[in-house]
Design a protein around this motif. Structure first.
Motif, mmCIF file in Angstrom:
data_model
loop_
_atom_site.group_PDB
_atom_site.id
_atom_site.type_symbol
_atom_site.label_atom_id
_atom_site.label_comp_id
_atom_site.label_asym_id
_atom_site.label_seq_id
_atom_site.Cartn_x
_atom_site.Cartn_y
_atom_site.Cartn_z
ATOM 1 N N ARG A 428 6.238 -14.974 -26.633
ATOM 2 C CA ARG A 428 6.817 -13.649 -26.947
ATOM 3 C C ARG A 428 6.323 -12.728 -25.840
ATOM 4 N N GLN A 429 5.057 -12.648 -25.604
ATOM 5 C CA GLN A 429 4.716 -11.835 -24.339
ATOM 6 C C GLN A 429 5.248 -12.141 -23.037
ATOM 7 N N SER A 430 5.595 -13.246 -22.793
ATOM 8 C CA SER A 430 6.188 -13.505 -21.571
ATOM 9 C C SER A 430 7.541 -13.006 -21.498
ATOM 10 N N PHE A 431 8.369 -13.231 -22.525
ATOM 11 C CA PHE A 431 9.679 -12.617 -22.791
ATOM 12 C C PHE A 431 9.601 -11.043 -22.560
ATOM 13 N N SER A 432 8.708 -10.748 -23.364
ATOM 14 C CA SER A 432 8.657 -9.240 -23.511
ATOM 15 C C SER A 432 8.413 -8.641 -22.182
ATOM 16 N N VAL A 433 7.450 -9.178 -21.429
ATOM 17 C CA VAL A 433 7.167 -8.483 -20.058
ATOM 18 C C VAL A 433 8.153 -8.732 -19.418
ATOM 19 N N ALA A 434 8.898 -9.682 -19.262
ATOM 20 C CA ALA A 434 10.107 -9.912 -18.354
ATOM 21 C C ALA A 434 11.152 -8.922 -18.546
ATOM 22 N N ARG A 435 11.483 -8.788 -20.002
ATOM 23 C CA ARG A 435 12.438 -7.948 -20.319
ATOM 24 C C ARG A 435 12.125 -6.325 -19.953
ATOM 25 N N GLN A 436 10.770 -6.188 -20.009
ATOM 26 C CA GLN A 436 10.196 -4.651 -19.803
ATOM 27 C C GLN A 436 10.522 -4.695 -18.085
ATOM 28 N N GLY A 437 10.068 -5.531 -17.397
ATOM 29 C CA GLY A 437 10.027 -5.505 -15.981
ATOM 30 C C GLY A 437 11.513 -5.038 -15.349
ATOM 31 N N ALA A 438 12.368 -5.862 -16.044
ATOM 32 C CA ALA A 438 13.632 -5.727 -15.800
ATOM 33 C C ALA A 438 14.247 -4.404 -15.974
ATOM 34 N N LEU A 439 14.081 -3.995 -17.537
ATOM 35 C CA LEU A 439 14.383 -2.460 -17.646
ATOM 36 C C LEU A 439 13.916 -1.305 -17.075
ATOM 37 N N THR A 440 12.574 -1.722 -16.541
ATOM 38 C CA THR A 440 11.915 -0.572 -15.828
ATOM 39 C C THR A 440 12.388 -0.444 -14.484
ATOM 40 N N GLU A 441 12.959 -1.737 -13.894
ATOM 41 C CA GLU A 441 13.535 -1.651 -12.533
ATOM 42 C C GLU A 441 14.778 -0.930 -12.480
ATOM 43 N N LEU A 442 15.522 -1.210 -13.614
ATOM 44 C CA LEU A 442 16.952 -0.301 -13.877
ATOM 45 C C LEU A 442 16.660 0.838 -13.863
ATOM 46 N N HIS A 443 15.565 1.213 -14.922
ATOM 47 C CA HIS A 443 15.226 2.711 -15.157
ATOM 48 C C HIS A 443 15.029 3.469 -13.810
ATOM 49 N N LEU A 444 13.997 2.933 -13.017
ATOM 50 C CA LEU A 444 13.699 3.413 -11.544
ATOM 51 C C LEU A 444 14.817 3.492 -10.632
ATOM 52 N N GLY A 445 15.883 2.486 -10.681
ATOM 53 C CA GLY A 445 16.930 2.631 -10.025
ATOM 54 C C GLY A 445 17.904 4.016 -10.172
ATOM 55 N N ASP A 446 17.549 4.516 -11.475
ATOM 56 C CA ASP A 446 18.256 5.837 -11.601
ATOM 57 C C ASP A 446 17.483 7.052 -11.144
ATOM 58 N N GLY A 447 16.325 6.652 -10.615
ATOM 59 C CA GLY A 447 15.310 7.804 -10.140
ATOM 60 C C GLY A 447 15.864 8.386 -8.738
ATOM 61 N N VAL A 448 14.778 8.969 -8.103
ATOM 62 C CA VAL A 448 14.996 9.643 -6.977
ATOM 63 C C VAL A 448 15.179 8.663 -5.838
ATOM 64 N N ASP A 449 16.531 8.613 -5.023
ATOM 65 C CA ASP A 449 16.386 7.869 -3.843
ATOM 66 C C ASP A 449 16.255 8.723 -2.496
ATOM 67 N N THR A 450 15.249 8.728 -1.945
ATOM 68 C CA THR A 450 15.036 9.405 -0.821
ATOM 69 C C THR A 450 15.848 9.536 0.120
ATOM 70 N N ASP A 451 16.382 8.477 0.604
ATOM 71 C CA ASP A 451 17.272 8.254 1.549
ATOM 72 C C ASP A 451 18.740 9.219 1.226
ATOM 73 N N ALA A 452 19.251 9.285 0.186
ATOM 74 C CA ALA A 452 20.169 9.533 -0.481
ATOM 75 C C ALA A 452 19.848 11.197 -0.446
ATOM 76 N N GLU A 453 18.872 11.591 -0.774
ATOM 77 C CA GLU A 453 18.607 13.136 -0.729
ATOM 78 C C GLU A 453 18.258 13.695 0.574
ATOM 79 N N MET A 454 17.789 12.833 1.664
ATOM 80 C CA MET A 454 17.820 13.223 2.835
ATOM 81 C C MET A 454 19.491 13.413 3.217
ATOM 82 N N GLN A 455 20.248 12.574 2.972
ATOM 83 C CA GLN A 455 21.646 12.673 3.338
ATOM 84 C C GLN A 455 22.176 14.138 2.739
ATOM 85 N N ALA A 456 21.869 14.314 1.468
ATOM 86 C CA ALA A 456 22.275 15.341 0.696
ATOM 87 C C ALA A 456 21.809 16.796 1.306
#
Length: 484
Positions: A428-456
């Motif tokens: 159960r822990q392995s599944f939970s950690v994998a799910r947590q990692g995937a969702l965390t990565e997606l969440h961080l993807g909505d964060g600050v993209d410094t390249d995009a901010e420099m373009q802005a």
């Protein structure tokens, strides 16, 4: 369009790009700040009398995918819950020890059986009789140590519950205060996004203890509900109640009232990992205290009862008087089946056989109820004790299948049960950690993209330059008009 209107438009543009530059700067400087949500400047066209009058700043908004954030919080809670369960079971499994490991439960039973066989081959040897006593004392001591470890884990869990409840209450109060401050900031037209970031961090802290759902309310207010349906914050924060105990013993349970359950605003709620406050670290602590540890203790007690019963039968030692304990005792007394809870922690070697407690080694050869040493070459009792330990018998209690097994086989079943539970928790822990990692990565993807901010920022520079040129052109025209 008049010069004054053009000048006003350009000035509003400069104000807007200046504010946007601040937003971009804030995004870049907080790119690695935990809980920070990317900002965006909201702009709209401004008109006066049906004519364009520049640009209006409508405010700054936080870019947050609330659905993804909610799923990530649930994954975080599930991951830490599974980790705490796995840690407890792994620790107990390690203390029981694997067969073949020196000092393991199976090794100590095998050692006792081997010393009985060796003593039977030389019943006159005091050294071999002493080895039997040492092996029996070591087995009893190991079961005592296991019980101490299980009950210590329950005490640690009880303390953890108290600390988590205190943290939960404090954090809910802080979130409630932030709700009030955010409302005040919004009402006065000021930017409250920094307060919202702090509120998000606090909600993440709560979500680790108890899985929660955040529900948006009017004017940037929020309410919090547990996935089990309890209201933690809706206008006013809930007050979670819990009373820790100083010492936890094997006979203390939630059902008996010896251990405290949880309350919400003074009302008792189901205090299990599947209850309204379960699912996170708080639920895991409740599970260890009231489910996992008592289950392990029950198996250890059943094994201990089986060991005591094997040696107290008159068919093994005919010298035993009715009610007299055999080789192993319940804290010096005979076994009382109605007092099995915690038996593994009370198991003792019969003092009659232990010279260190005033006993005599010859009683292992002649019998615990014998009047004298008897024939030094008589190995019948030692052989009977050895056979009693290896004999196949059905355990009187415990969650074992109803089949006969030796003492070693029963110890293997205890270890197997703990190992099986640990493997399930790890899965159960392995599944939970994998799910947590995937969702965390997606969440961080909505964060600050410094390249995009420099373009802005480049676009901000161009917009600033364009508005500045308009102002410069208007200034030149005014200067020419003045010079006419």
């Amino acid at each position: 369009m008049s010069l004054s209107t053009s000048l006003a438009n350009a000035l509003s543009g400069l104000t807007a790009v200046s504010r946007r530059a601040e937003v971009v700067s804030s995004n870049v400087s907080n790119a690695l700040t935990e809980g920070y949500a990317r900002r965006e400047l909201l702009l709209s066209a401004q008109s006066l009398g049906g004519n364009g009058a520049g640009v209006r700043i409508d405010g700054v908004t936080r870019v947050v995918d609330r659905v993804l954030l909610a799923d990530r919080r649930l994954a975080d809670a599930d991951a830490v819950n599974a980790a705490l369960r796995t840690d407890f079971l792994s620790r107990i499994e390690g203390l029981i020890g694997a067969p073949g490991d020196a000092g393991s439960l199976a090794d100590r039973i095998a050692s006792l059986e081997a010393t009985l066989i060796q003593a039977a081959s030389r019943p006159d040897s005091q050294a071999r009789l002493q080895e039997v006593v040492d092996a029996a004392r070591g087995l009893a001591g190991h079961l005592n140590t296991l019980t101490d470890a299980v009950q210590q884990a329950r005490m640690d869990a009880d303390d953890s519950i108290a600390n988590q409840v205190e943290t939960l209450n404090l954090t809910l109060e802080q979130i409630d205060r932030l709700n009030t401050e955010i409302l005040a900031q919004r009402s006065s037209g000021r930017d409250a996004t920094a307060l919202m970031d702090e509120r998000q961090r606090l909600i993440d802290r709560v979500a680790g203890i108890v899985p929660v759902r955040e529900v948006a309310r009017d004017h940037d207010q929020i309410a919090l509900f547990t996935t089990g349906g309890a209201i933690l914050l809706e206008g006013n924060p809930a007050k979670i109640g819990f009373s820790p105990v100083g010492v936890v013993t094997a006979d203390m349970t939630l059902a008996s009232g010896a251990l405290s359950g949880l309350t919400i605003n003074g009302m008792p709620v189901p205090s299990t990992d599947g209850g309204v406050l379960g699912g996170g670290t708080l639920g895991a602590a409740l599970a260890v205290r009231d489910e996992l540890a008592p289950s392990v203790q029950s198996q250890l007690d059943a094994l201990t009862r089986d060991l005591i019963e094997r040696f107290e039968s008159p068919s093994v030692d005919a010298s035993l008087a009715p009610g007299q304990p055999g080789l192993f005792t319940d804290a010096g007394a005979a076994l009382d089946p109605t007092l099995e809870v915690g038996l593994a922690g009370r198991m003792r070697l019969n003092a009659l056989t232990d010279p260190a407690q005033g006993g005599a080694l010859w009683r292992l050869r002649a019998g615990l109820g014998a009047a004298g040493p008897g024939d030094v070459g008589d190995a019948a009792l030692l052989t009977a004790l050895s056979h009693a330990l290896s004999a196949s018998r059905v355990p009187s209690s415990g969650a074992f299948i109803g089949a006969g097994r030796s003492a070693s086989g029963l110890a293997a079943d205890v270890l197997s049960g703990v190992a099986s539970a640990r493997q399930q928790a790890e899965s159960r822990q392995s599944f939970s950690v994998a799910r947590q990692g995937a969702l965390t990565e997606l969440h961080l993807g909505d964060g600050v993209d410094t390249d995009a901010e420099m373009q802005a920022l480049l676009l901000v520079e161009q917009a600033y330059s364009a508005n500045a040129r308009v102002i410069q052109a208007i200034d030149d025209l005014i200067q020419q008009l003045i010079g006419l």
